[in-house]
Design an enzyme around this catalytic site. Structure first.
Site, PDB file in Angstrom:
ATOM      1  N   SER A 198       0.842  -1.197   0.000  1.00 20.78           N
ATOM      2  CA  SER A 198       0.000   0.000   0.000  1.00 20.78           C
ATOM      3  C   SER A 198       0.877   1.247   0.000  1.00 20.78           C
ATOM      4  O   SER A 198       1.999   1.229   0.526  1.00 20.78           O
ATOM      5  CB  SER A 198      -0.870   0.006   1.261  1.00 20.78           C
ATOM      6  OG  SER A 198      -1.484   1.270   1.421  1.00 20.78           O
TER       7      SER A 198
ATOM      8  N   TYR B 126      -2.153  -1.978  10.151  1.00 18.91           N
ATOM      9  CA  TYR B 126      -2.285  -2.438   8.750  1.00 18.91           C
ATOM     10  C   TYR B 126      -1.005  -2.136   7.964  1.00 18.91           C
ATOM     11  O   TYR B 126      -0.461  -3.013   7.284  1.00 18.91           O
ATOM     12  CB  TYR B 126      -3.502  -1.739   8.133  1.00 18.91           C
ATOM     13  CG  TYR B 126      -3.618  -1.833   6.637  1.00 18.91           C
ATOM     14  CD1 TYR B 126      -4.178  -2.964   6.039  1.00 18.91           C
ATOM     15  CD2 TYR B 126      -3.183  -0.792   5.813  1.00 18.91           C
ATOM     16  CE1 TYR B 126      -4.296  -3.048   4.655  1.00 18.91           C
ATOM     17  CE2 TYR B 126      -3.305  -0.869   4.443  1.00 18.91           C
ATOM     18  CZ  TYR B 126      -3.852  -1.994   3.863  1.00 18.91           C
ATOM     19  OH  TYR B 126      -3.974  -2.070   2.493  1.00 18.91           O
TER      20      TYR B 126
HETATM   21  N1  NAP Z   1      -8.496  -0.226  -2.122  1.00 19.19           N
HETATM   22  C1  NAP Z   1      -7.458   0.438  -1.650  1.00 19.19           C
HETATM   23  O1  NAP Z   1      -7.512   1.662  -1.436  1.00 19.19           O
HETATM   24  C2  NAP Z   1      -6.153  -0.274  -1.413  1.00 19.19           C
HETATM   25  C3  NAP Z   1      -4.999   0.512  -1.327  1.00 19.19           C
HETATM   26  C4  NAP Z   1      -3.772  -0.119  -1.110  1.00 19.19           C
HETATM   27  C5  NAP Z   1      -3.716  -1.482  -0.974  1.00 19.19           C
HETATM   28  N2  NAP Z   1      -4.852  -2.227  -1.041  1.00 19.19           N
HETATM   29  C6  NAP Z   1      -4.700  -3.677  -0.901  1.00 19.19           C
HETATM   30  O2  NAP Z   1      -5.189  -4.292  -2.077  1.00 19.19           O
HETATM   31  C7  NAP Z   1      -5.706  -5.588  -1.771  1.00 19.19           C
HETATM   32  C8  NAP Z   1      -7.109  -5.724  -2.310  1.00 19.19           C
HETATM   33  O3  NAP Z   1      -7.928  -4.724  -1.748  1.00 19.19           O
HETATM   34  P1  NAP Z   1      -9.335  -4.323  -2.403  1.00 19.19           P
HETATM   35  O4  NAP Z   1      -9.398  -2.845  -2.415  1.00 19.19           O
HETATM   36  O5  NAP Z   1      -9.548  -5.068  -3.660  1.00 19.19           O
HETATM   37  O6  NAP Z   1     -10.333  -4.853  -1.254  1.00 19.19           O
HETATM   38  P2  NAP Z   1     -11.844  -5.408  -1.396  1.00 19.19           P
HETATM   39  O7  NAP Z   1     -12.555  -4.753  -2.522  1.00 19.19           O
HETATM   40  O8  NAP Z   1     -12.407  -5.289  -0.026  1.00 19.19           O
HETATM   41  O9  NAP Z   1     -11.676  -6.965  -1.765  1.00 19.19           O
HETATM   42  C9  NAP Z   1     -10.998  -7.807  -0.872  1.00 19.19           C
HETATM   43  C10 NAP Z   1     -10.824  -9.172  -1.482  1.00 19.19           C
HETATM   44  O10 NAP Z   1      -9.990  -9.942  -0.611  1.00 19.19           O
HETATM   45  C11 NAP Z   1     -10.721 -11.087  -0.152  1.00 19.19           C
HETATM   46  N3  NAP Z   1     -10.390 -11.311   1.248  1.00 19.19           N
HETATM   47  C12 NAP Z   1     -10.461 -10.443   2.298  1.00 19.19           C
HETATM   48  N4  NAP Z   1     -10.064 -11.044   3.426  1.00 19.19           N
HETATM   49  C13 NAP Z   1      -9.742 -12.319   3.098  1.00 19.19           C
HETATM   50  C14 NAP Z   1      -9.260 -13.432   3.818  1.00 19.19           C
HETATM   51  N5  NAP Z   1      -9.057 -13.404   5.135  1.00 19.19           N
HETATM   52  N6  NAP Z   1      -9.019 -14.585   3.145  1.00 19.19           N
HETATM   53  C15 NAP Z   1      -9.220 -14.640   1.818  1.00 19.19           C
HETATM   54  N7  NAP Z   1      -9.691 -13.639   1.077  1.00 19.19           N
HETATM   55  C16 NAP Z   1      -9.930 -12.482   1.718  1.00 19.19           C
HETATM   56  C17 NAP Z   1     -12.189 -10.770  -0.358  1.00 19.19           C
HETATM   57  O11 NAP Z   1     -12.917 -11.999  -0.495  1.00 19.19           O
HETATM   58  P3  NAP Z   1     -14.549 -12.042  -0.327  1.00 19.19           P
HETATM   59  O12 NAP Z   1     -15.128 -11.253  -1.460  1.00 19.19           O
HETATM   60  O13 NAP Z   1     -14.901 -13.491  -0.388  1.00 19.19           O
HETATM   61  O14 NAP Z   1     -14.832 -11.422   1.010  1.00 19.19           O
HETATM   62  C18 NAP Z   1     -12.106  -9.946  -1.652  1.00 19.19           C
HETATM   63  O15 NAP Z   1     -11.988 -10.773  -2.764  1.00 19.19           O
HETATM   64  C19 NAP Z   1      -5.574  -5.750  -0.266  1.00 19.19           C
HETATM   65  O16 NAP Z   1      -4.384  -6.443   0.049  1.00 19.19           O
HETATM   66  C20 NAP Z   1      -5.478  -4.312   0.239  1.00 19.19           C
HETATM   67  O17 NAP Z   1      -4.811  -4.248   1.461  1.00 19.19           O
HETATM   68  C21 NAP Z   1      -6.059  -1.656  -1.267  1.00 19.19           C
END
Ligand code: NAP
Length: 250
Positions: free
Chosen positions: A142, A155
């Site tokens: 991130s 986090y």
């Molecule tokens: N969005 C941002 O602003 C942002 C910024 C920097 C980094 N990130 C990182 O990018 C990655 C993806 O984030 P996102 O924005 O796509 O989040 P998101 O829209 O909330 O999607 C999260 C995904 O991860 C899965 N997941 C969550 N907890 C899990 C667990 N314990 N075991 C297995 N699967 C799990 C969820 O599965 P289900 O659908 O089955 O619940 C979903 O597919 C993460 O690592 C996050 O930290 C995000």
């Protein structure tokens, strides 16, 4: 044809990465935690693009489930592709948990460790025999490891650890020709952290105002970049942290 395993492919950045890989001609194994229907919808979208995809359940925060997952993956690869390896592993799955340092509970901290650090370490370890020589690993970090926002200490500490782990993976897996990199997105409009970046107009406006390219990121800013990082065009890139934030907080 390549096979890319993406954790957390049911929504957000993992979903977008899965579709981007498929658009470039790759097949996908995606995992989900709780949302089986969303995962199946992604599988259907990939199949509509003419590629193969399978969705498997996996809680990446539960190391005890990894041996069974590995066996299920092995059987799936054999049944669907007649192969015993994937080409790429994308460690994307994760959740946000907002709390000041003063208010962070041990339970919140432990779950962040389990999903964002321990899970990434031991899932990668479990899958080492199933990743093809010459393959790739991408770990999601991130922008929050470079700049600090109150409420994301625990986090971001896990993400910082993943960046260090990436360099060690690159070193230890280099002899097998496996390149390992970190992709560090800035704030992106997804369900992450309760969807605050997308749904809270004040937060959205604030982030747009401190971003060089003048807006908040969307999933389409990330998935195609990851798919391109996995392509042969980027075969000599390894051990790098690549921030994909539109110039947030520079
Ligand atoms: N969005 C941002 O602003 C942002 C910024 C920097 C980094 N990130 C990182 O990018 C990655 C993806 O984030 P996102 O924005 O796509 O989040 P998101 O829209 O909330 O999607 C999260 C995904 O991860 C899965 N997941 C969550 N907890 C899990 C667990 N314990 N075991 C297995 N699967 C799990 C969820 O599965 P289900 O659908 O089955 O619940 C979903 O597919 C993460 O690592 C996050 O930290 C995000």
């Amino acid at each position: 044809m390549t096979i890319t395993l993406i954790t957390g492919g049911s929504r957000g950045l993992g979903r977008n990465t899965a579709l981007s890989v498929a658009r470039r001609g790759g097949d996908v194994v995606l995992t989900y935690n709780s949302r089986a229907e969303d995962a199946q919808a992604v599988v259907a979208e990939i199949e509509a693009l003419g590629r193969k995809a399978v969705a498997l359940q996996l809680d990446t925060g539960k190391v005890s489930g990894f041996p069974a997952f590995t066996e299920k993956l092995r059987a799936t690869l054999s049944d669907v592709w007649g192969r015993d390896t994937v080409d790429h592993l994308v460690n994307n799955a994760g959740h946000g948990d907002y709390a000041s340092i003063a208010e962070t509970t041990e339970a919140q901290f432990d779950r962040l460790v389990d999903v964002h650090l321990k899970g990434v370490f031991f899932l990668t370890q479990a899958l080492l025999p199933l990743i093809a020589d010459g393959g790739r690993i991408v770990n999601f970090s991130s922008g929050l490891t470079r700049f600090a926002y109150p409420g994301y200490a625990a986090y971001s500490a896990m993400k910082g650890a993943v960046e260090v782990l990436t360099r060690y993976l690159a070193k230890e897996l280099g002899p097998r020709g496996i390149a390992v990199n970190t992709v560090a997105p800035g704030a992106i409009e997804t369900d992450f952290g309760g969807g605050a970046v997308r749904d809270n107009p004040e937060i959205n406006k604030h982030i747009a105002g401190i971003t060089a390219l003048g807006r908040v990121g969307v999933a389409d800013d990330i998935g195609p970049m990851v798919a391109s990082l996995l392509s042969p065009d980027n075969r000599w890139v390894t051990a790098q942290r690549i921030e994909v934030s539109g110039g947030q907080a520079i």
